[in-house]
Design a protein around this motif. Sequence first.
Motif, short mmCIF file in Angstrom:
data_model
loop_
_atom_site.label_atom_id
_atom_site.label_comp_id
_atom_site.label_asym_id
_atom_site.label_seq_id
_atom_site.Cartn_x
_atom_site.Cartn_y
_atom_site.Cartn_z
N UNK A 140 10.18 -5.72 5.42
CA UNK A 140 10.34 -4.73 4.37
C UNK A 140 10.52 -5.07 2.90
N UNK A 141 10.59 -5.78 2.79
CA UNK A 141 11.62 -6.78 1.78
C UNK A 141 9.85 -6.96 1.31
N UNK A 142 9.52 -8.41 2.35
CA UNK A 142 8.12 -8.81 2.26
C UNK A 142 7.44 -7.71 1.82
N UNK A 170 4.93 -7.64 -0.97
CA UNK A 170 3.50 -7.73 -1.05
C UNK A 170 2.47 -6.22 -1.94
N UNK A 171 2.77 -5.60 -1.87
CA UNK A 171 2.14 -4.74 -2.44
C UNK A 171 3.20 -4.98 -4.47
N UNK A 191 15.41 -0.55 1.56
CA UNK A 191 16.31 -1.36 0.93
C UNK A 191 16.81 -1.24 0.21
N UNK A 192 17.33 0.28 -0.52
CA UNK A 192 18.12 1.19 -1.11
C UNK A 192 19.40 1.14 -0.01
N UNK A 251 3.78 2.27 0.90
CA UNK A 251 4.17 1.38 1.36
C UNK A 251 6.12 1.09 0.46
N UNK A 252 5.63 0.80 -0.95
CA UNK A 252 6.59 0.93 -2.02
C UNK A 252 7.34 1.65 -2.05
#
Length: 239
Positions: A5-7, A11-12, A110-111, A102-103
Amino acid sequence: MTIMVAAAVGAVMMWSRRTAPDGARARLGWYELFFLFISSAFLGDLFETVFVYLRTGVLMSRSSLLYAPLSLVWGLGAVLMTLVLTPLARKGTGALFAGGVVLGGGFEYLASWMLEKTTGRLFWDYSRMPFNLDGRTNLLFALFWGAAGVFWVRLAAPWLLGWLGRVPRRTGQALAMTAVLLLTVDMSLSAAALLRMEERSRGLTASNRVEQVLDTWYTDDLLAHRYRNMQLPGQILTF
């Protein structure tokens, strides 16, 4: 999954950085970004409160803080969208929407992960919804983030910044600095109270005067009432 997910979020962000030259990016200072943060944090808290009430009939606080009616996730998400999605608007609405999916979905995931690691609690759980990722986000809400990104970049953020432009800058900055100080105090108290609650759940007694004050002023019952959507991992939230 967290690394993936972080990746995806990274990427965005890289896509956004390469889309527009430096001169074409939004030039916003701390004053404008803080105003967007506060505005969206308040509106997000209000939206969630009304949404939950209409869906469940339960009127509950959706704030991230002990005192201010603000959702920090919404506020940070709006700032992130402003900085990352604004350049993608040059690619068209489709790119803007895809970047928002995605963002926004990645940020929500992640939060949730960060909050669980720091407080030992879940503040939302979508594990009973289809197409979810570890219960932290899901396809439906990711699509919502995409639509929200389009609305935010195309309409909401420009309108809010236009309204801010009517306020004398010196007056506005003085008010913003006052709000920053108050918000810092509220965030510090909220974080300390939640961390102390997590320690109490592990049977740790107060070891200093500050922890004694936190135990007296911010009891488990008070925090459970303030954060009624908060739960331990594995629990099922009921109303």
